[in-house]
Write a protein that holds these residues in place. Structure first.
Motif, mmCIF file in Angstrom:
data_model
loop_
_atom_site.group_PDB
_atom_site.id
_atom_site.type_symbol
_atom_site.label_atom_id
_atom_site.label_comp_id
_atom_site.label_asym_id
_atom_site.label_seq_id
_atom_site.Cartn_x
_atom_site.Cartn_y
_atom_site.Cartn_z
ATOM 1 N N SER A 233 0.830 -1.205 0.000
ATOM 2 C CA SER A 233 0.000 0.000 0.000
ATOM 3 C C SER A 233 0.863 1.253 0.000
ATOM 4 N N GLY A 234 0.420 2.244 -0.770
ATOM 5 C CA GLY A 234 1.080 3.546 -0.747
ATOM 6 C C GLY A 234 0.476 4.467 0.303
ATOM 7 N N LYS A 235 -0.595 4.025 0.926
ATOM 8 C CA LYS A 235 -1.276 4.846 1.928
ATOM 9 C C LYS A 235 -0.753 4.598 3.340
ATOM 10 N N ASP A 236 -0.183 3.411 3.542
ATOM 11 C CA ASP A 236 0.227 2.997 4.879
ATOM 12 C C ASP A 236 1.673 2.509 4.874
ATOM 13 N N ALA A 237 2.156 2.151 6.042
ATOM 14 C CA ALA A 237 3.491 1.571 6.154
ATOM 15 C C ALA A 237 3.506 0.212 5.464
ATOM 16 N N PHE A 238 4.563 -0.052 4.705
ATOM 17 C CA PHE A 238 4.706 -1.369 4.080
ATOM 18 C C PHE A 238 5.945 -2.093 4.606
ATOM 19 N N TYR A 239 6.722 -1.373 5.418
ATOM 20 C CA TYR A 239 7.892 -1.966 6.070
ATOM 21 C C TYR A 239 8.061 -1.282 7.412
ATOM 22 N N LYS A 240 8.023 -2.069 8.485
ATOM 23 C CA LYS A 240 8.068 -1.469 9.819
ATOM 24 C C LYS A 240 8.779 -2.415 10.779
ATOM 25 N N ASN A 241 9.773 -1.887 11.473
ATOM 26 C CA ASN A 241 10.538 -2.674 12.438
ATOM 27 C C ASN A 241 11.069 -3.966 11.825
ATOM 28 N N GLY A 242 11.519 -3.855 10.576
ATOM 29 C CA GLY A 242 12.118 -5.001 9.899
ATOM 30 C C GLY A 242 11.134 -5.986 9.304
ATOM 31 N N THR A 243 9.852 -5.656 9.329
ATOM 32 C CA THR A 243 8.824 -6.570 8.829
ATOM 33 C C THR A 243 8.124 -5.978 7.617
ATOM 34 N N TRP A 244 7.957 -6.810 6.572
ATOM 35 C CA TRP A 244 7.242 -6.382 5.367
ATOM 36 C C TRP A 244 5.749 -6.543 5.566
ATOM 37 N N ILE A 245 4.983 -5.596 5.039
ATOM 38 C CA ILE A 245 3.519 -5.647 5.112
ATOM 39 C C ILE A 245 2.999 -5.584 3.681
ATOM 40 N N GLY A 246 2.473 -6.692 3.201
ATOM 41 C CA GLY A 246 1.991 -6.771 1.831
ATOM 42 C C GLY A 246 1.961 -8.210 1.374
ATOM 43 N N THR A 247 1.842 -8.409 0.083
ATOM 44 C CA THR A 247 1.786 -9.762 -0.480
ATOM 45 C C THR A 247 2.923 -9.966 -1.462
ATOM 46 N N ASN A 248 3.719 -10.987 -1.195
ATOM 47 C CA ASN A 248 4.773 -11.355 -2.120
ATOM 48 C C ASN A 248 4.188 -12.285 -3.183
ATOM 49 N N VAL A 249 4.337 -11.911 -4.445
ATOM 50 C CA VAL A 249 3.842 -12.708 -5.557
ATOM 51 C C VAL A 249 5.041 -13.291 -6.287
ATOM 52 N N SER A 250 5.043 -14.606 -6.477
ATOM 53 C CA SER A 250 6.169 -15.243 -7.139
ATOM 54 C C SER A 250 5.679 -16.334 -8.092
ATOM 55 N N ALA A 251 6.574 -16.785 -8.966
ATOM 56 C CA ALA A 251 6.219 -17.865 -9.888
ATOM 57 C C ALA A 251 6.019 -19.160 -9.110
ATOM 58 N N LYS A 252 6.911 -19.375 -8.136
ATOM 59 C CA LYS A 252 6.814 -20.538 -7.260
ATOM 60 C C LYS A 252 7.086 -20.089 -5.838
ATOM 61 N N LYS A 253 6.623 -20.884 -4.882
ATOM 62 C CA LYS A 253 6.790 -20.523 -3.484
ATOM 63 C C LYS A 253 8.263 -20.543 -3.084
ATOM 64 N N GLU A 254 8.722 -19.367 -2.617
ATOM 65 C CA GLU A 254 10.060 -19.244 -2.050
ATOM 66 C C GLU A 254 9.957 -18.331 -0.845
ATOM 67 N N VAL A 255 10.897 -18.426 0.034
ATOM 68 C CA VAL A 255 10.887 -17.569 1.224
ATOM 69 C C VAL A 255 11.267 -16.160 0.816
#
Length: 257
Positions: A233-255
């Motif tokens: 989101s561009g309206k809110d924090a997307f990274y805070k205290n070392g933690t990502w806030i959002g959805t990671n989209v990938s071709a295959k599941k990876e960490v």
């Protein structure tokens, strides 16, 4: 050098919140170098209407006649780029606005002259130039305009331009800024979805409406060679205290660290 490429669409630029910029500052403090690639669709549409320039979309891409290209560059470089760079500067972030066609930053090739006109794809990125700017602690803010070897300007999809930059400088993350925190499934924010899961959720109508083009854009960017895209989101924090806030989209599941 740790880097993050951030794609900001023209429609969300007006809604960037203080918490978003706080996340950028936190990333900078942690040693990340930032690169922005931005669009300007709504503003371009408005200007095309004002100047009564005929325009249309073909398979989601703006058919770009020379007249449309002239207006698009005027808006992207003269309005959207200036606005985003100024917003970053106001937050104490050292931004430098650039046209993608400047100094061979984006070398482009025509996709389909007959169907799409001056729509291009990026065939090369001036990595040394970007690395020089990043080494000076500057934040490049780049328009998705490429130039062919003969100097013809091309209109490039901003998602693809961001993916090309991420590939060129080996960025750790490529982030797409939207108007939502990420992808919600059954009312819960999903931290990670792969291509197979996204296709199934669309089929099951758990991903609907305006979220479909967001995940489609992310998957198309991944098809350009990057490992993943983070929808935030561009309206809110997307990274805070070392933690990502959002959805990671990938071709295959990876960490996603």
């Amino acid at each position: 050098m740790k880097s993050i490429v951030i794609k900001c669409g023209g429609s969300v630029m007006e809604d960037l919140g203080d918490s978003f910029f706080e996340s950028l500052s936190e990333l900078k403090e942690e040693g990340y170098q930032l690169v922005f690639v931005h669009g300007g669709g709504p503003a371009i549409n408005k200007m095309l209407e004002l100047y009564q320039v005929p325009h249309e979309f073909v398979n989601g891409l703006r058919k770009t006649t020379p007249e449309v290209m002239e207006v698009a560059e005027m808006v992207l470089s003269g309005q959207s780029n200036r606005k985003l760079a100024a917003m970053l500067q106001k937050q104490g972030l050292k931004a430098l606005g650039l046209n993608g066609s400047d100094a061979g930053l984006f070398l482009g090739e025509v996709v389909d002259q007959e169907k799409l006109g001056l729509v291009g794809k990026i065939s090369g990125v001036n990595r040394p130039l970007l690395e020089k700017l990043l080494s000076e602690e500057l934040i490049p803010v780049i328009t998705p305009i490429a130039s062919t070897e003969d100097g013809t300007k091309l209109n490039v999809n901003a998602d693809y331009a961001a993916a090309a930059v991420a590939n060129a400088i080996d960025s750790e993350h490529c982030i797409f800024v939207t108007d939502v925190e990420g992808i919600f499934i059954d009312g819960k924010l999903s931290s990670h979805l792969d291509k197979k899961e996204i296709e199934q959720h669309i089929k099951d109508e758990k991903i609907t409406g305006g979220m479909i083009p967001k995940v489609t854009s992310a998957m198309k960017a991944i098809s350009q060679g990057i490992n993943s895209v983070m929808i935030v989101s561009g309206k809110d924090a997307f990274y805070k205290n070392g933690t990502w806030i959002g959805t990671n989209v990938s071709a295959k599941k990876e960490v996603f660290n």
